[in-house]
Design a protein around this motif. Structure first.
Motif, PDB file in Angstrom:
ATOM      1  N   LYS A 196       8.759  -3.033 -10.427  1.00 55.89           N
ATOM      2  CA  LYS A 196       7.682  -3.553  -9.581  1.00 55.89           C
ATOM      3  C   LYS A 196       8.254  -4.322  -8.388  1.00 55.89           C
ATOM      4  O   LYS A 196       7.773  -4.201  -7.258  1.00 55.89           O
ATOM      5  N   ASP A 197       9.310  -5.071  -8.632  1.00 58.77           N
ATOM      6  CA  ASP A 197       9.897  -5.895  -7.580  1.00 58.77           C
ATOM      7  C   ASP A 197      10.931  -5.127  -6.760  1.00 58.77           C
ATOM      8  O   ASP A 197      11.622  -5.711  -5.925  1.00 58.77           O
ATOM      9  N   ASP A 254       7.170   4.502 -11.594  1.00 56.06           N
ATOM     10  CA  ASP A 254       7.086   3.560 -12.710  1.00 56.06           C
ATOM     11  C   ASP A 254       6.418   2.253 -12.264  1.00 56.06           C
ATOM     12  O   ASP A 254       5.612   1.667 -12.992  1.00 56.06           O
ATOM     13  N   SER A 285       3.049   1.283 -14.493  1.00 52.53           N
ATOM     14  CA  SER A 285       3.314   0.418 -15.642  1.00 52.53           C
ATOM     15  C   SER A 285       3.127  -1.033 -15.236  1.00 52.53           C
ATOM     16  O   SER A 285       3.744  -1.506 -14.285  1.00 52.53           O
ATOM     17  N   GLU A 286       2.244  -1.748 -15.957  1.00 49.80           N
ATOM     18  CA  GLU A 286       1.937  -3.135 -15.604  1.00 49.80           C
ATOM     19  C   GLU A 286       3.167  -4.035 -15.691  1.00 49.80           C
ATOM     20  O   GLU A 286       3.307  -4.985 -14.926  1.00 49.80           O
ATOM     21  N   ASP A 287       4.043  -3.754 -16.624  1.00 52.11           N
ATOM     22  CA  ASP A 287       5.232  -4.600 -16.791  1.00 52.11           C
ATOM     23  C   ASP A 287       6.506  -3.870 -16.338  1.00 52.11           C
ATOM     24  O   ASP A 287       7.588  -4.081 -16.870  1.00 52.11           O
ATOM     25  N   SER A 288       6.365  -3.012 -15.349  1.00 54.80           N
ATOM     26  CA  SER A 288       7.504  -2.219 -14.878  1.00 54.80           C
ATOM     27  C   SER A 288       8.634  -3.101 -14.352  1.00 54.80           C
ATOM     28  O   SER A 288       8.402  -4.051 -13.592  1.00 54.80           O
ATOM     29  N   GLN A 289       9.852  -2.742 -14.726  1.00 52.58           N
ATOM     30  CA  GLN A 289      11.020  -3.457 -14.212  1.00 52.58           C
ATOM     31  C   GLN A 289      11.258  -3.141 -12.738  1.00 52.58           C
ATOM     32  O   GLN A 289      12.048  -3.806 -12.072  1.00 52.58           O
TER      33      GLN A 289
END
Length: 555
Positions: free
Chosen positions: A123-124, A113, A117-121
């Motif tokens: 990412k961090d 994900d 997904s550019e705004d994936s939860q």
């Protein structure tokens, strides 16, 4: 001292892919472990450490997890594991699992994900950094070879992987990551396991200030461990992990904690330490240069080995408890590592077993160690499975060694040496499987196997049973389990001698690491013979140790 239940355990490490295959697909499985519980009980084992069985693409044989809550189908089902736990309880054998929380697989839903997904939860949940003109943020080399950064497709962005490129590191600075990990840990403890061996735990804290350095600003590729291992601030994460998981259960935790200096041991294994015990690799890795350059051999000697081992024992004794081992899934076979090929026999193999088994701490036996399994001799790199070995093979040739020399290096130190199928009998594939084994067996299985040694007096297997029985059930058990250790000075650089003492008991442990008879003077009298890999010894004011003799005497 305050006694802990886990100090008395004898732990047997199982590499499930190679232990026993119950269904003929060439891969060991959980039902295969259950089928061999009686063998393990008869050996004297009280606990099993099972390497990762979670869902995984198996790029690093299970240390790349794609689902923490499911099992990899080749190993079986959750019901199979529950049955193993239950059958183990019937035989007083506990189960601990591997806990891999420095990284996941790149096929884990979090990572999938995060990169799609550019705004994936999520990412961090990982460590991403911008590159510079299609160059990675730093020129760190990963432990398994190549850059520690992997570029995302169609982006000048990279993710960090200290190990394999399919093992992206988790971002422990993110509280959400940590809480998800803690929920998973508690899930497995609620299942009835007795604890965890905690993988690569000193890598969870990264010094992320240095992950935007221009590549030219880093001198050596191997510096990755300088900024990703045992960093300042790791205590916050380890204390939180302990408080939110381990402290809620009376469980055992065994930390794989490379890079911990002895003056920090109290933080890790002291009265309020993060773990029950840790592995110390300082003497296990004496045969290679530091910095993971394990194809560059060192010319160690017995005195160096003895001194490193005693330094480790005394440092750990000051603050807590250790985990003692000769072999594991990341090490070559001990008799091929610590003994010259011409010296390998019953006496030298059992001497090695006794030498480490009675050190202060909990002893670990790796599958096949108890029958004297050896390294293999492969002729082609195509026969290897281990990522690290393949990298070392090609890197050694890049550094000027010949193909023949490169093959010799990986034959000596490959992690695959300890991962070959277990030798159960002399039938095809060593009785491990009725199918084609996932990794080639060693050619000497017809001579070295469980069936040929079981209940055979004078076999390595039967001597291991004696080792365990002497520690667990003998007259001097409390001394050998809970007693302190003191190195004994001797007039030989090839004798390892130490004393265990507890209340009014003491046990003198003597090991001749040479092919010559050597005398050891006894400063006291009235010792009784407890264990010997020869047929007895005369104990006066001195003892003559025969070649590779192991001798325990107590009073």
């Amino acid at each position: 001292m305050i006694k802990k239940w886990w100090q008395k355990e004898v732990i047997y490490q199982i590499y499930p892919k190679s232990f026993y295959d119950s269904n003929g697909d060439g891969v060991g499985d959980i039902k295969g472990i259950t089928a061999k519980l009686d063998y393990l009980k008869n050996l004297g084992i009280t606990m099993l450490w099972i390497c990762p069985i979670y869902k995984s693409p198996m790029d690093d044989n299970g240390y790349d997890i794609s689902d923490y809550f499911s099992l990899n189908p080749e190993f079986g089902t959750i019901k199979d594991l529950e049955a193993l736990i239950e059958e183990g309880k019937k035989r007083d054998i506990k189960i601990i699992l591997d806990l891999v929380i420095n990284h996941t697989s790149d096929e884990h839903p979090w990572f999938v994900d995060a990169i799609n997904s550019e705004d994936s939860q999520y990412k961090d949940y990982y460590i991403f950094k911008e590159g510079k003109e299609n160059q990675p943020p730093t020129n760190w080399r990963s432990i398994f070879g190549g850059s520690a950064w992997e570029k995302l497709e169609n982006k000048d962005e990279y993710y960090l992987h200290v190990f394999g490129k399919k093992q992206p590191d988790l971002n422990w600075e993110n509280e959400k990551v940590r809480n998800d990990i803690y929920d998973m840990v508690n899930y497995w403890l609620d299942k009835g396991i007795s604890g965890f061996r905690v993988d690569a735990i000193t890598f969870i804290k990264k010094d992320q200030r240095y992950q935007s350095i221009d590549p030219d600003g880093v001198d050596e590729l191997a510096k990755v461990t300088k900024t990703t291992r045992n960093q300042d601030g790791i205590d916050k994460f380890l204390l939180e992990l302990k408080e939110k998981t381990f402290d809620k259960y009376d469980c055992i935790t065994v930390g794989e904690a490379p890079g911990v200096p002895y003056d920090q041991l109290e933080d890790f294994i002291g009265k309020n330490g993060y773990f029950s015990m840790i592995f110390d690799f300082k003497y296990a890795d004496l045969d290679v240069e530091s910095g993971n350059e394990w194809f560059k051999r060192t010319n160690w000697d017995v005195k160096e080995f003895r001194d490193l081992m005693f330094n480790s024992q005394l440092a750990i004794q000051k603050v807590g408890w250790g985990a003692n081992f000769l072999e594991n899934h990341d090490q070559p076979r001990s008799i091929s590592k610590y003994l010259k090929e011409e010296d390998v026999n019953y006496y030298s193999t059992t001497m090695l077993g006794g030498l480490y088994f009675f050190l202060r701490g909990t002893p670990f036996i790796y599958q096949g160690q108890e029958i004297g399994m050896t390294n293999f001799k492969r002729s082609s790199i195509e026969e290897f499975n281990d990522l690290s070995s393949i990298d070392q093979y090609y890197r050694s040739m890049e550094e000027g060694f010949t193909e023949k020399e490169a093959m010799e290096f990986v034959n000596l130190r490959s992690r695959d040496n300890g991962r070959t199928p277990m030798h159960w009998d002399e039938s095809d594939n060593a009785g491990f499987t009725t199918g084609k084994p996932w990794l080639k067996t060693i050619e000497n299985y017809k001579e070295i196997n469980v069936k040929s040694q079981e209940n055979k007096e004078g076999s390595i297997l039967e001597f291991y049973k004696k080792l365990i029985d002497t520690r667990q059930n003998g007259k001097y058990s409390d001394c050998l389990i809970y007693g302190d250790i003191k190195p004994i000075e001797v007039n030989s650089d090839t004798i390892v001698a130490y004393e265990r003492f507890y209340e009014k008991q003491k046990v003198l442990c003597l090991f001749n690491f040479s092919t010559k008879v050597q005398s050891v003077e006894l400063k006291e009298e009235n010792y009784e013979l407890l264990l010997n890999n020869y047929d007895g010894n005369t104990i006066n004011d001195f003892v003559n140790l025969r070649p590779f003799e192991a001798l325990l005497i107590g009073k």
